[in-house]
Design a protein around this motif. Structure first.
Motif, PDB file in Angstrom:
ATOM      1  N   TRP A  29      35.634  34.485  37.317  1.00 50.82           N
ATOM      2  CA  TRP A  29      35.948  35.528  37.938  1.00 50.82           C
ATOM      3  C   TRP A  29      36.908  35.055  39.098  1.00 50.82           C
ATOM      4  CZ3 TRP A  29      35.278  38.641  34.479  1.00 50.82           C
ATOM      5  CH2 TRP A  29      34.134  38.859  34.148  1.00 50.82           C
ATOM      6  N   THR A  30      36.640  33.923  39.723  1.00 54.32           N
ATOM      7  CA  THR A  30      37.338  33.614  40.755  1.00 54.32           C
ATOM      8  C   THR A  30      38.766  33.291  40.421  1.00 54.32           C
ATOM      9  OG1 THR A  30      35.550  32.408  41.802  1.00 54.32           O
ATOM     10  CG2 THR A  30      37.704  31.393  42.520  1.00 54.32           C
ATOM     11  N   GLN A  31      39.035  32.634  39.270  1.00 48.09           N
ATOM     12  CA  GLN A  31      40.337  32.430  38.868  1.00 48.09           C
ATOM     13  C   GLN A  31      41.129  33.742  38.377  1.00 48.09           C
ATOM     14  OE1 GLN A  31      41.181  29.215  36.365  1.00 48.09           O
ATOM     15  NE2 GLN A  31      39.705  27.841  37.068  1.00 48.09           N
ATOM     16  N   ALA A  32      40.195  34.579  37.672  1.00 51.32           N
ATOM     17  CA  ALA A  32      40.999  35.800  37.207  1.00 51.32           C
ATOM     18  C   ALA A  32      41.299  36.576  38.451  1.00 51.32           C
ATOM     19  CB  ALA A  32      39.877  36.572  36.271  1.00 51.32           C
ATOM     20  N   ARG A  33      40.503  36.678  39.534  1.00 51.77           N
ATOM     21  CA  ARG A  33      40.752  37.547  40.905  1.00 51.77           C
ATOM     22  C   ARG A  33      42.324  36.804  41.356  1.00 51.77           C
ATOM     23  NH1 ARG A  33      38.858  40.554  44.942  1.00 51.77           N
ATOM     24  NH2 ARG A  33      36.890  40.807  43.838  1.00 51.77           N
ATOM     25  N   ALA A  94      40.324  44.477  36.305  1.00 53.73           N
ATOM     26  CA  ALA A  94      40.396  44.897  37.544  1.00 53.73           C
ATOM     27  C   ALA A  94      39.320  45.585  38.288  1.00 53.73           C
ATOM     28  CB  ALA A  94      41.897  45.582  37.996  1.00 53.73           C
ATOM     29  N   ALA A  95      38.918  46.563  37.487  1.00 51.83           N
ATOM     30  CA  ALA A  95      37.822  47.495  38.268  1.00 51.83           C
ATOM     31  C   ALA A  95      36.544  46.603  38.012  1.00 51.83           C
ATOM     32  CB  ALA A  95      37.928  48.727  37.016  1.00 51.83           C
ATOM     33  N   PRO A 102      35.106  41.848  46.893  1.00 51.59           N
ATOM     34  CA  PRO A 102      35.742  42.712  47.675  1.00 51.59           C
ATOM     35  C   PRO A 102      37.052  43.383  46.823  1.00 51.59           C
ATOM     36  CG  PRO A 102      36.419  40.429  47.950  1.00 51.59           C
ATOM     37  CD  PRO A 102      35.022  40.308  47.011  1.00 51.59           C
ATOM     38  N   PRO A 103      37.658  44.316  47.438  1.00 53.44           N
ATOM     39  CA  PRO A 103      38.733  44.932  46.736  1.00 53.44           C
ATOM     40  C   PRO A 103      39.838  44.105  46.564  1.00 53.44           C
ATOM     41  CG  PRO A 103      37.919  46.338  48.675  1.00 53.44           C
ATOM     42  CD  PRO A 103      37.368  45.075  48.746  1.00 53.44           C
TER      43      PRO A 103
END
Length: 432
Positions: A29-33, A94-95, A102-103
């Motif tokens: 999730w960190t890298q995808a964000r 994204a959702a 956070p957004p």
């Protein structure tokens, strides 16, 4: 994670949320964000996760519905987005990330918006230069380009940058009007000019962004260097027929007896004869060129109390006070006295700011130290101890004394700060 997604599109249910927030998926999730925020929030590109541990391999296998067995996993973001939509998450990548943290920030859009804001600043500046006819001046294009490349305005928020550059253009248009053959035929007070541009008489004070921008324009218009100190800035203002405030800042003196025949010199002699101190302004010093007896020794002190005591005691030696800072008006007087052939002796506080100020004065004027050496400090410190005077601790970073390499170590060892008043009786003896 093969259950169908929620039909209502609401928040993730507890079981799905617990699965998605397990530690084995944190790196994903960190890298995808980070990737989505760089990609305009679009799930494009590929992630490569290396050095996977067992919990990470297990979590990724369940999430992707395919075995992840090696130390490295390659994940296509479009496939991950599709998988999440078909899973219990019921929404795209994204959702899902916004549910888990956070957004998301569309950094590309932020950069584009910032670039557009900066472009609007310069577009507004160019329009303002055209409307005021300042653009007809041959130096203005270079001035604007220097401002754009220099980065000073880029560090401001767009509203501030626009306001200041427009005010600078309007100010320069007043100083260099296109319809006046000789712009120097009109004179301005700096406060008056600042009020016209900003509504505040202090809008063009030294140190303000607006004053720096305007001075850069004046320097280019007159093909001269940008000033680096207060006297040079004042001189540059005057080249544009702008008079800086030259009456609010003064230098305190006592006992000056110039030998010339001007009314100013006569007034100084009369005040010295009556043991009265004199405050001289920059306005006065612009026209005062004192003629002093050859080799006159001028004592320079830091604190006004020394001048007051010298006047009360009827001392006669010429005395100039820095009032704790070698400001423009102080240096202007000392420069004039040096030009007249005077020599100087300097005394100040035995603390680190006092030593720094003494360094500046002694170096600029080759001034002799006046009861300002290590033995003088030791004597005064010992006398203060014998008289039971409370210690004032010496604070701040040490400063080497240019005239005495032993002074700073001695002050460091004793750790006592001594203001000039501690030596007042000795100084008055010397001024007799």
């Amino acid at each position: 994670m093969s259950r169908p997604g929620r039909a209502d599109g609401g928040s993730l249910d507890a079981e799905t949320l617990a699965f998605l927030t397990r530690p084995g998926l944190t790196r994903l999730w960190t890298q995808a964000r980070a990737r989505l925020e760089r990609n305009g929030l679009q799930p494009t590109g590929t992630l490569r996760l290396q050095h996977l541990d067992a919990p990470e391999r297990e979590a990724l296998s369940l999430l992707l519905a395919r075995p992840v067995t090696g130390p490295t996993a390659t994940i296509r973001l479009p496939d991950l987005d599709t998988r999440l939509r078909a899973s219990a998450a019921g929404r795209g990548l994204a959702a899902t990330l916004e549910e888990l943290g956070p957004p998301l920030t569309d950094r590309r859009a932020v950069r584009d918006a910032a670039a557009a804001e900066r472009a609007r600043v310069w577009s507004t500046a160019e329009t303002e230069a055209e409307s005021t006819s300042l653009s007809s001046q041959p130096w203005v294009a270079r001035w604007l380009e220097d401002l754009r490349r220099g980065g000073t305005l880029a560090r401001q928020d767009p509203h501030t940058a626009t306001t200041v550059v427009v005010q600078a253009i309007q100010t320069l248009a007043v100083l260099f009007p296109a319809t006046v053959a000789d712009p120097t035929s009109v004179s301005w007070g700096r406060g008056e000019l600042a009020t016209r541009a900003t509504g505040s008489a202090h809008g063009l004070d030294d140190g303000t962004l607006l004053s720096r921008l305007v001075l850069r324009g004046i320097a280019l218009a007159h093909d001269t260097e940008f000033p680096t100190d207060a006297p040079a800035r004042r001189a540059l203002w005057r080249t544009a027929s702008v008079t800086p405030d030259e009456v609010s800042s003064t230098v305190l003196t006592h006992g000056l007896r110039p030998t010339g025949g001007t009314w100013q010199e006569a007034a100084l002699r009369e005040r010295a004869d009556h043991h009265r101190e004199t405050h001289l302004t920059l306005r006065e010093l612009r026209t005062l060129r004192p003629t002093m007896p050859s080799g006159t020794r001028v004592h320079v002190c830091e604190n006004p109390r020394v001048v007051e005591a010298a006047a009360d005691a009827g001392r006669t030696a010429p005395l100039v006070c820095t009032s704790g800072s070698a400001t423009t008006v102080v240096l202007t007087l000392l420069d004039a006295l040096a030009e007249a052939g005077c020599t100087f002796a300097y005394h100040g506080d035995f603390d680190w700011p006092g030593i720094a100020l003494a360094n500046r004065v002694t170096r600029r004027y080759a001034a002799e130290p006046w009861r300002l050496r290590a033995p003088d400090y030791e004597y005064l410190a010992t006398r203060a101890q014998l008289h039971g005077v409370p210690h004032l601790p010496l604070t701040g970073p040490p400063v080497e004394a240019a005239w005495d390499p032993e002074l700073a170590p001695t002050m460091n060892a004793l750790g006592i700060a001594l203001h000039e008043e501690a030596a007042l009786d000795l100084l008055l003896e010397d001024l007799g």
